[in-house]
Design a protein around this motif. Sequence first.
Motif, PDB file in Angstrom:
ATOM      1  N   TRP A 133       0.824  -1.224   0.000  1.00  0.00           N
ATOM      2  CA  TRP A 133       0.000   0.000   0.000  1.00  0.00           C
ATOM      3  C   TRP A 133       0.855   1.269   0.000  1.00  0.00           C
ATOM      4  O   TRP A 133       0.503   2.273  -0.626  1.00  0.00           O
ATOM      5  CB  TRP A 133      -0.926  -0.017   1.224  1.00  0.00           C
ATOM      6  CG  TRP A 133      -1.623   1.281   1.463  1.00  0.00           C
ATOM      7  CD1 TRP A 133      -2.722   1.765   0.810  1.00  0.00           C
ATOM      8  CD2 TRP A 133      -1.260   2.288   2.425  1.00  0.00           C
ATOM      9  NE1 TRP A 133      -3.064   3.000   1.300  1.00  0.00           N
ATOM     10  CE2 TRP A 133      -2.180   3.344   2.293  1.00  0.00           C
ATOM     11  CE3 TRP A 133      -0.247   2.389   3.385  1.00  0.00           C
ATOM     12  CZ2 TRP A 133      -2.121   4.496   3.081  1.00  0.00           C
ATOM     13  CZ3 TRP A 133      -0.181   3.534   4.172  1.00  0.00           C
ATOM     14  CH2 TRP A 133      -1.113   4.567   4.013  1.00  0.00           C
ATOM     15  N   GLU A 138      -4.066   4.117  -3.553  1.00  0.00           N
ATOM     16  CA  GLU A 138      -5.295   4.025  -2.759  1.00  0.00           C
ATOM     17  C   GLU A 138      -5.102   4.686  -1.397  1.00  0.00           C
ATOM     18  O   GLU A 138      -4.016   4.639  -0.821  1.00  0.00           O
ATOM     19  CB  GLU A 138      -5.717   2.559  -2.526  1.00  0.00           C
ATOM     20  CG  GLU A 138      -6.418   1.923  -3.699  1.00  0.00           C
ATOM     21  CD  GLU A 138      -5.442   1.248  -4.645  1.00  0.00           C
ATOM     22  OE1 GLU A 138      -4.215   1.487  -4.509  1.00  0.00           O
ATOM     23  OE2 GLU A 138      -5.903   0.498  -5.517  1.00  0.00           O
ATOM     24  N   SER A 139      -6.203   5.256  -0.863  1.00  0.00           N
ATOM     25  CA  SER A 139      -6.028   5.972   0.405  1.00  0.00           C
ATOM     26  C   SER A 139      -5.954   5.029   1.601  1.00  0.00           C
ATOM     27  O   SER A 139      -5.446   5.422   2.644  1.00  0.00           O
ATOM     28  CB  SER A 139      -7.110   7.028   0.589  1.00  0.00           C
ATOM     29  OG  SER A 139      -8.352   6.412   0.593  1.00  0.00           O
ATOM     30  N   THR A 140      -6.446   3.790   1.482  1.00  0.00           N
ATOM     31  CA  THR A 140      -6.291   2.829   2.592  1.00  0.00           C
ATOM     32  C   THR A 140      -6.029   1.421   2.039  1.00  0.00           C
ATOM     33  O   THR A 140      -6.388   1.114   0.899  1.00  0.00           O
ATOM     34  CB  THR A 140      -7.574   2.728   3.463  1.00  0.00           C
ATOM     35  OG1 THR A 140      -8.650   2.289   2.633  1.00  0.00           O
ATOM     36  CG2 THR A 140      -7.931   4.023   4.137  1.00  0.00           C
ATOM     37  N   CYS A 141      -5.454   0.562   2.899  1.00  0.00           N
ATOM     38  CA  CYS A 141      -5.297  -0.859   2.542  1.00  0.00           C
ATOM     39  C   CYS A 141      -6.678  -1.474   2.362  1.00  0.00           C
ATOM     40  O   CYS A 141      -6.872  -2.378   1.550  1.00  0.00           O
ATOM     41  CB  CYS A 141      -4.607  -1.627   3.658  1.00  0.00           C
ATOM     42  SG  CYS A 141      -2.923  -1.207   3.915  1.00  0.00           S
ATOM     43  N   GLU A 143      -9.298  -0.171   1.084  1.00  0.00           N
ATOM     44  CA  GLU A 143      -9.779   0.082  -0.280  1.00  0.00           C
ATOM     45  C   GLU A 143      -9.041  -0.783  -1.293  1.00  0.00           C
ATOM     46  O   GLU A 143      -9.626  -1.241  -2.270  1.00  0.00           O
ATOM     47  CB  GLU A 143      -9.607   1.559  -0.627  1.00  0.00           C
ATOM     48  CG  GLU A 143     -10.731   2.407  -0.071  1.00  0.00           C
ATOM     49  CD  GLU A 143     -10.563   3.866  -0.455  1.00  0.00           C
ATOM     50  OE1 GLU A 143     -10.303   4.657   0.460  1.00  0.00           O
ATOM     51  OE2 GLU A 143     -10.670   4.185  -1.643  1.00  0.00           O
ATOM     52  N   THR A 149     -14.659   2.002   0.285  1.00  0.00           N
ATOM     53  CA  THR A 149     -14.407   2.331   1.693  1.00  0.00           C
ATOM     54  C   THR A 149     -15.272   1.454   2.597  1.00  0.00           C
ATOM     55  O   THR A 149     -16.270   0.866   2.153  1.00  0.00           O
ATOM     56  CB  THR A 149     -14.771   3.803   2.002  1.00  0.00           C
ATOM     57  OG1 THR A 149     -16.181   3.954   1.832  1.00  0.00           O
ATOM     58  CG2 THR A 149     -14.023   4.767   1.112  1.00  0.00           C
ATOM     59  N   TRP A 250     -11.070  10.264  10.360  1.00  0.00           N
ATOM     60  CA  TRP A 250     -10.833  11.178   9.242  1.00  0.00           C
ATOM     61  C   TRP A 250      -9.432  11.770   9.256  1.00  0.00           C
ATOM     62  O   TRP A 250      -8.782  11.846  10.296  1.00  0.00           O
ATOM     63  CB  TRP A 250     -11.881  12.312   9.292  1.00  0.00           C
ATOM     64  CG  TRP A 250     -13.286  11.782   9.228  1.00  0.00           C
ATOM     65  CD1 TRP A 250     -14.110  11.537  10.290  1.00  0.00           C
ATOM     66  CD2 TRP A 250     -14.010  11.384   8.061  1.00  0.00           C
ATOM     67  NE1 TRP A 250     -15.311  11.027   9.855  1.00  0.00           N
ATOM     68  CE2 TRP A 250     -15.280  10.914   8.490  1.00  0.00           C
ATOM     69  CE3 TRP A 250     -13.722  11.377   6.700  1.00  0.00           C
ATOM     70  CZ2 TRP A 250     -16.248  10.448   7.605  1.00  0.00           C
ATOM     71  CZ3 TRP A 250     -14.694  10.919   5.814  1.00  0.00           C
ATOM     72  CH2 TRP A 250     -15.934  10.460   6.270  1.00  0.00           C
ATOM     73  N   SER A 251      -9.012  12.248   8.051  1.00  0.00           N
ATOM     74  CA  SER A 251      -7.700  12.903   7.924  1.00  0.00           C
ATOM     75  C   SER A 251      -7.738  14.260   8.632  1.00  0.00           C
ATOM     76  O   SER A 251      -8.817  14.777   8.949  1.00  0.00           O
ATOM     77  CB  SER A 251      -7.388  13.131   6.444  1.00  0.00           C
ATOM     78  OG  SER A 251      -8.305  14.089   5.928  1.00  0.00           O
ATOM     79  N   MET A 303      -5.365   3.710  10.256  1.00  0.00           N
ATOM     80  CA  MET A 303      -4.639   4.003   9.013  1.00  0.00           C
ATOM     81  C   MET A 303      -4.925   2.921   7.965  1.00  0.00           C
ATOM     82  O   MET A 303      -5.224   3.218   6.806  1.00  0.00           O
ATOM     83  CB  MET A 303      -3.134   4.071   9.300  1.00  0.00           C
ATOM     84  CG  MET A 303      -2.292   4.362   8.082  1.00  0.00           C
ATOM     85  SD  MET A 303      -0.571   4.630   8.541  1.00  0.00           S
ATOM     86  CE  MET A 303       0.073   2.982   8.423  1.00  0.00           C
ATOM     87  N   GLY A 307      -8.350   5.189   6.975  1.00  0.00           N
ATOM     88  CA  GLY A 307      -7.700   6.433   6.551  1.00  0.00           C
ATOM     89  C   GLY A 307      -7.750   7.485   7.647  1.00  0.00           C
ATOM     90  O   GLY A 307      -7.599   8.679   7.383  1.00  0.00           O
ATOM     91  N   LYS A 309      -6.749   8.499  12.014  1.00  0.00           N
ATOM     92  CA  LYS A 309      -5.557   8.442  12.865  1.00  0.00           C
ATOM     93  C   LYS A 309      -5.896   8.799  14.304  1.00  0.00           C
ATOM     94  O   LYS A 309      -6.911   9.451  14.568  1.00  0.00           O
ATOM     95  CB  LYS A 309      -4.477   9.377  12.329  1.00  0.00           C
ATOM     96  CG  LYS A 309      -4.817  10.855  12.414  1.00  0.00           C
ATOM     97  CD  LYS A 309      -3.900  11.711  11.546  1.00  0.00           C
ATOM     98  CE  LYS A 309      -2.559  11.956  12.197  1.00  0.00           C
ATOM     99  NZ  LYS A 309      -1.806  13.045  11.510  1.00  0.00           N
TER     100      LYS A 309
END
Length: 344
Positions: A133, A138-141, A143, A149, A250-251, A303, A307, A309
Amino acid sequence: MAFVELKGVGLLEAQAHVWNHILGYTNSMSLKCALQLGIPDIIHHHGRPITLSELLTALAISSTKTDSLWRLMRILVHSGFIARGTNRNEEETYLLTPSSQLLVKENSMNMLAFAQVGVGPLLTTPWNSLGAWFRQPESTCFEMANGTTFWDLASQHPELNNLFNEAMANDTRLLMTVVVRDCSEVFRSLRSLVDVGGGTGTTARIISEAFPHIKCTILDLPHVVAASPESTMINSIGGDIIVQWILHDWSDEDCVKILRRCKEAIPSKEEGGKVIILDMVVNEDMRHHKSTETQLFFDMMMMVNFGGKERSEFEWLKIFTDAGFTQYKIKPILDVRSIMEIYP
Ligand SMILES: C[S@@+](CC[C@H](N)C(=O)[O-])C[C@H]1O[C@@H](n2cnc3c(N)ncnc32)[C@H](O)[C@@H]1O
């Protein structure tokens, strides 16, 4: 770089540390097995400390597995889920601990749905592609593994939606019982409260019961609201706001956007408006090693799958400031989680 030269015990300790972490999944998988077998329920219903042979009978397991069951119980003792004793006949007996009591179906604060999601393949399989990843867009594993999502998948699969909502409700029942008892000053002066991402309404129900003068409203996604006992999707909101276990999904950029919208919706500074946040504040102080480790586990899980934290106080402060809030209070009284109040 040259190797630090290790000899004798130091070398073996270094090797044991590597082994310990290679096999670190053993605790999760042994716990998962105990839940698959229903061991906490059996011990609870037994009503007194249970012997290995009584457990074997209750589980309807072949006696050829006696030694394996004993070894499973031994690691559960080691990991703090089972307490060991002896009865009058000098036989080993097993009892639940405070942690495994939270894994009994009859306990209204049980964490069974949370455990089912947390150690289930949907959230654990994406970890296998974490290395790959880092080199993918991709924004996450999650996905990468599922092509979408978690929230979209839950909206398409009612059984996943229900399980996740139940997992959140389990957690909320436990957390909010402590919050309304130990942090009542945060709520006493409120008149109305909007629970953003309030799921199926457990937080709102517990707050309304503890503080009947507060009018609570829930805001969540349509498929979540549709599965709620008695809540409505709302478009315009007023009153103070609570975000319970939301921002860690969320980011930083999204958190700033969410909090800016909250700031527009709450009463002004002069009227005493505030946003209440329940989330983790990562504390890397080594004196709190176990709590920090739990927070870092959550951070990595967020994460990999969402996505999101877990943040330190410094990171929270930056988000609050960027969203236009001028003051904040943090009470780190909930072990791994904290209650934060932020003011416009
Ligand atoms: C970690 S759960 C927390 C649920 C709830 N606060 C609780 O503690 O029981 C996150 C919640 O955010 C909701 N959510 C996700 N995306 C959302 C969005 N775009 N708008 C509103 N809610 C959203 C999810 O449906 C879910 O109920």
